[in-house]
Write an enzyme that holds these catalytic residues in place. Structure first.
Site, PDB file in Angstrom:
ATOM      1  N   ALA A   1     -28.938  -7.261  12.594  1.00 62.19           N
ATOM      2  CA  ALA A   1     -28.651  -8.018  11.371  1.00 62.19           C
ATOM      3  C   ALA A   1     -27.369  -7.431  10.801  1.00 62.19           C
ATOM      4  CB  ALA A   1     -29.790  -7.878  10.373  1.00 62.19           C
TER       5      ALA A   1
ATOM      6  N   ASP B   1     -24.410  -9.329  26.548  1.00 61.22           N
ATOM      7  CA  ASP B   1     -24.570  -9.570  25.114  1.00 61.22           C
ATOM      8  C   ASP B   1     -25.536 -10.739  24.973  1.00 61.22           C
ATOM      9  OD1 ASP B   1     -24.348 -10.482  22.481  1.00 61.22           O
ATOM     10  OD2 ASP B   1     -22.254  -9.851  22.326  1.00 61.22           O
TER      11      ASP B   1
ATOM     12  N   ILE C   1     -38.315   5.102  13.145  1.00 59.13           N
ATOM     13  CA  ILE C   1     -37.769   6.204  13.961  1.00 59.13           C
ATOM     14  C   ILE C   1     -36.269   6.208  13.722  1.00 59.13           C
ATOM     15  CG2 ILE C   1     -37.419   7.078  16.310  1.00 59.13           C
ATOM     16  CD1 ILE C   1     -39.868   5.435  17.192  1.00 59.13           C
ATOM     17  N   LYS C   2     -35.666   7.377  13.604  1.00 56.69           N
ATOM     18  CA  LYS C   2     -34.223   7.431  13.340  1.00 56.69           C
ATOM     19  C   LYS C   2     -33.425   7.123  14.610  1.00 56.69           C
ATOM     20  CE  LYS C   2     -30.732   9.775  10.829  1.00 56.69           C
ATOM     21  NZ  LYS C   2     -29.876  10.907  10.954  1.00 56.69           N
TER      22      LYS C   2
ATOM     23  N   LYS D   1     -38.490 -10.572  12.624  1.00 58.76           N
ATOM     24  CA  LYS D   1     -39.595  -9.939  13.367  1.00 58.76           C
ATOM     25  C   LYS D   1     -40.840 -10.824  13.327  1.00 58.76           C
ATOM     26  CE  LYS D   1     -37.659  -6.064  14.777  1.00 58.76           C
ATOM     27  NZ  LYS D   1     -37.180  -5.989  16.172  1.00 58.76           N
TER      28      LYS D   1
ATOM     29  N   TYR E   1     -35.513  -4.110   4.269  1.00 58.94           N
ATOM     30  CA  TYR E   1     -35.643  -4.657   5.623  1.00 58.94           C
ATOM     31  C   TYR E   1     -35.261  -6.145   5.628  1.00 58.94           C
ATOM     32  CZ  TYR E   1     -37.305  -4.479  10.442  1.00 58.94           C
ATOM     33  OH  TYR E   1     -37.374  -4.496  11.818  1.00 58.94           O
TER      34      TYR E   1
HETATM   35  P1  NAD Z   1     -31.010   1.115  18.945  1.00 59.33           P
HETATM   36  O1  NAD Z   1     -29.819   0.940  18.084  1.00 59.33           O
HETATM   37  O2  NAD Z   1     -31.063   2.314  19.783  1.00 59.33           O
HETATM   38  O3  NAD Z   1     -31.249  -0.162  19.851  1.00 59.33           O
HETATM   39  C1  NAD Z   1     -30.912  -1.462  19.453  1.00 59.33           C
HETATM   40  C2  NAD Z   1     -30.275  -2.105  20.654  1.00 59.33           C
HETATM   41  O4  NAD Z   1     -29.973  -3.469  20.398  1.00 59.33           O
HETATM   42  C3  NAD Z   1     -28.957  -1.413  21.030  1.00 59.33           C
HETATM   43  O5  NAD Z   1     -28.996  -1.019  22.371  1.00 59.33           O
HETATM   44  C4  NAD Z   1     -27.931  -2.506  20.831  1.00 59.33           C
HETATM   45  O6  NAD Z   1     -26.861  -2.398  21.751  1.00 59.33           O
HETATM   46  C5  NAD Z   1     -28.790  -3.721  21.127  1.00 59.33           C
HETATM   47  N1  NAD Z   1     -28.137  -4.958  20.690  1.00 59.33           N
HETATM   48  C6  NAD Z   1     -27.756  -5.318  19.430  1.00 59.33           C
HETATM   49  N2  NAD Z   1     -27.138  -6.513  19.478  1.00 59.33           N
HETATM   50  C7  NAD Z   1     -27.127  -6.897  20.781  1.00 59.33           C
HETATM   51  C8  NAD Z   1     -26.628  -8.027  21.477  1.00 59.33           C
HETATM   52  N3  NAD Z   1     -25.983  -9.020  20.835  1.00 59.33           N
HETATM   53  N4  NAD Z   1     -26.810  -8.091  22.829  1.00 59.33           N
HETATM   54  C9  NAD Z   1     -27.464  -7.105  23.490  1.00 59.33           C
HETATM   55  N5  NAD Z   1     -27.951  -6.015  22.891  1.00 59.33           N
HETATM   56  C10 NAD Z   1     -27.777  -5.918  21.550  1.00 59.33           C
HETATM   57  O7  NAD Z   1     -32.256   1.048  17.931  1.00 59.33           O
HETATM   58  P2  NAD Z   1     -33.825   1.003  18.189  1.00 59.33           P
HETATM   59  O8  NAD Z   1     -34.407   1.410  16.905  1.00 59.33           O
HETATM   60  O9  NAD Z   1     -34.172   1.723  19.429  1.00 59.33           O
HETATM   61  O10 NAD Z   1     -34.107  -0.548  18.359  1.00 59.33           O
HETATM   62  C11 NAD Z   1     -34.794  -1.111  19.462  1.00 59.33           C
HETATM   63  C12 NAD Z   1     -35.816  -2.137  18.973  1.00 59.33           C
HETATM   64  O11 NAD Z   1     -36.855  -1.445  18.285  1.00 59.33           O
HETATM   65  C13 NAD Z   1     -35.264  -3.147  17.977  1.00 59.33           C
HETATM   66  O12 NAD Z   1     -35.856  -4.405  18.216  1.00 59.33           O
HETATM   67  C14 NAD Z   1     -35.755  -2.608  16.645  1.00 59.33           C
HETATM   68  O13 NAD Z   1     -35.861  -3.600  15.645  1.00 59.33           O
HETATM   69  C15 NAD Z   1     -37.117  -2.123  17.073  1.00 59.33           C
HETATM   70  N6  NAD Z   1     -37.785  -1.219  16.138  1.00 59.33           N
HETATM   71  C16 NAD Z   1     -37.147  -0.100  15.689  1.00 59.33           C
HETATM   72  C17 NAD Z   1     -37.787   0.735  14.795  1.00 59.33           C
HETATM   73  C18 NAD Z   1     -37.099   1.958  14.272  1.00 59.33           C
HETATM   74  O14 NAD Z   1     -37.510   2.463  13.213  1.00 59.33           O
HETATM   75  N7  NAD Z   1     -36.096   2.492  14.944  1.00 59.33           N
HETATM   76  C19 NAD Z   1     -39.089   0.441  14.367  1.00 59.33           C
HETATM   77  C20 NAD Z   1     -39.719  -0.709  14.854  1.00 59.33           C
HETATM   78  C21 NAD Z   1     -39.049  -1.532  15.736  1.00 59.33           C
END
Ligand code: NAD
Length: 266
Positions: free
Chosen positions: A94, A63, A192-193, A163, A156
């Site tokens: 968040a 974590d 991305i979903k 970010k 957001y």
């Molecule tokens: P996701 O939910 O699959 O991944 C987010 C990850 O963060 C999860 O594995 C979760 O376990 C981890 N996490 C959260 N709190 C944590 C903690 N305290 N310790 C360790 N891990 C923790 O979603 P995602 O969309 O694949 O997100 C991955 C990254 O991509 C993030 O930084 C997100 O902001 C970024 N991102 C996502 C999108 C989108 O639209 N999905 C777009 C741009 C950027």
């Protein structure tokens, strides 16, 4: 082409097979990298089998909100690998109430702290732990950002601020670690979903809006992001550091568009 053969990558942020981290892990595996994964405890049942699919037996809880867990996580990794080349930081968080309603009402001191701690500070903390492992190797660190760092986006909210901090973090880390041969970059991905994104109210509208306005006329996928991350962390990108690479189908480059009217003439 196995442009990552001989490289080892630690992937932080895999939750499900929809995670951006999964797209990155698949691309890195396809190009020859050996992988290790950390996860948050409640995701163990999902992450361990996914890791096995890519031939990885190295999985451990970490974590990033806890210094003790970070120390313990890297100690566990050390029992498998004394060196590695790539750190993938795909973590953000968040609280739900911070991501709905008016920015000015939804943004509390505690919500601000949590978002910045988990989504930005963790990159500094993990990079510090990764650095000794990268000594003498061409290290590469990549993180995931979003357009909300530089433009306002509905709902957001405080994640946009986090970010923006993350993107500054990329530049400061790049300046600090460059002499030690470590490059640090970010990818600003289109929506991305995924599990996290599902927590943003209006995601469906956002996806439809971007698909209609982006030059490639679709949303990006975890595969699109994965390929870019594999490139950035490979020696093919040896001259690139401190950058934010947009993998958003060109959405952020468009000043104006009239979706569906491209061929309609004036
Ligand atoms: P996701 O939910 O699959 O991944 C987010 C990850 O963060 C999860 O594995 C979760 O376990 C981890 N996490 C959260 N709190 C944590 C903690 N305290 N310790 C360790 N891990 C923790 O979603 P995602 O969309 O694949 O997100 C991955 C990254 O991509 C993030 O930084 C997100 O902001 C970024 N991102 C996502 C999108 C989108 O639209 N999905 C777009 C741009 C950027």
């Amino acid at each position: 082409m196995s442009f990552l053969s001989g490289k080892r990558a630690l992937i932080v942020g895999l939750a499900t097979d929809r995670s951006i981290a999964w797209g990155i892990a698949q691309a890195m595996h396809a190009h020859g990298a050996e992988l290790a994964f950390s996860y948050i405890e409640r995701m163990a049942d999902r992450v361990v089998p996914l890791a096995k699919q890519l031939g990885s037996q190295i999985t451990f809880p970490m974590d990033v909100a806890s210094d003790e867990e970070i120390t313990r996580g890297f100690a566990t990794l050390k029992s498998h690998w004394s060196e590695f080349d790539i750190l993938v930081h795909a973590v953000a968080f968040a609280t739900r109430d911070a991501l709905s309603g008016r920015f000015i009402d939804a943004t509390s001191r505690e919500g601000f702290r949590i978002a910045h701690d988990i989504s930005s500070y963790s990159l500094t903390a993990l990079s510090r732990e990764a650095l000794p492992f990268m000594k003498g190797r061409a290290g590469a660190i990549v993180t995931l950002s979003y357009l909300g760092a530089v433009r306002s986006v509905p709902s957001y909210n405080v994640m946009g601020l986090a970010k923006a901090s993350l993107e500054a973090n990329v530049r400061f880390l790049a300046a600090d670690l460059g002499r030690e041969g470590v490059r640090v970059n970010g990818i600003s991905a289109g929506p991305i979903k995924t599990l996290s994104a599902a927590g943003i109210p209006g995601l469906r509208k956002m996806l439809a809006h971007v698909a209609a306005a982006a030059p490639i006329a679709r949303n990006v996928t975890i595969e699109d992001v994965g390929k870019a991350a594999a490139f950035l962390c490979s020696d093919l990108a040896s001259g690139i550091t401190g950058e934010i690479l947009y993998v958003d189908g060109g959405y952020s480059t468009v000043g104006m568009s009239f979706p569906g009217e491209a061929d309609a003439g004036a």
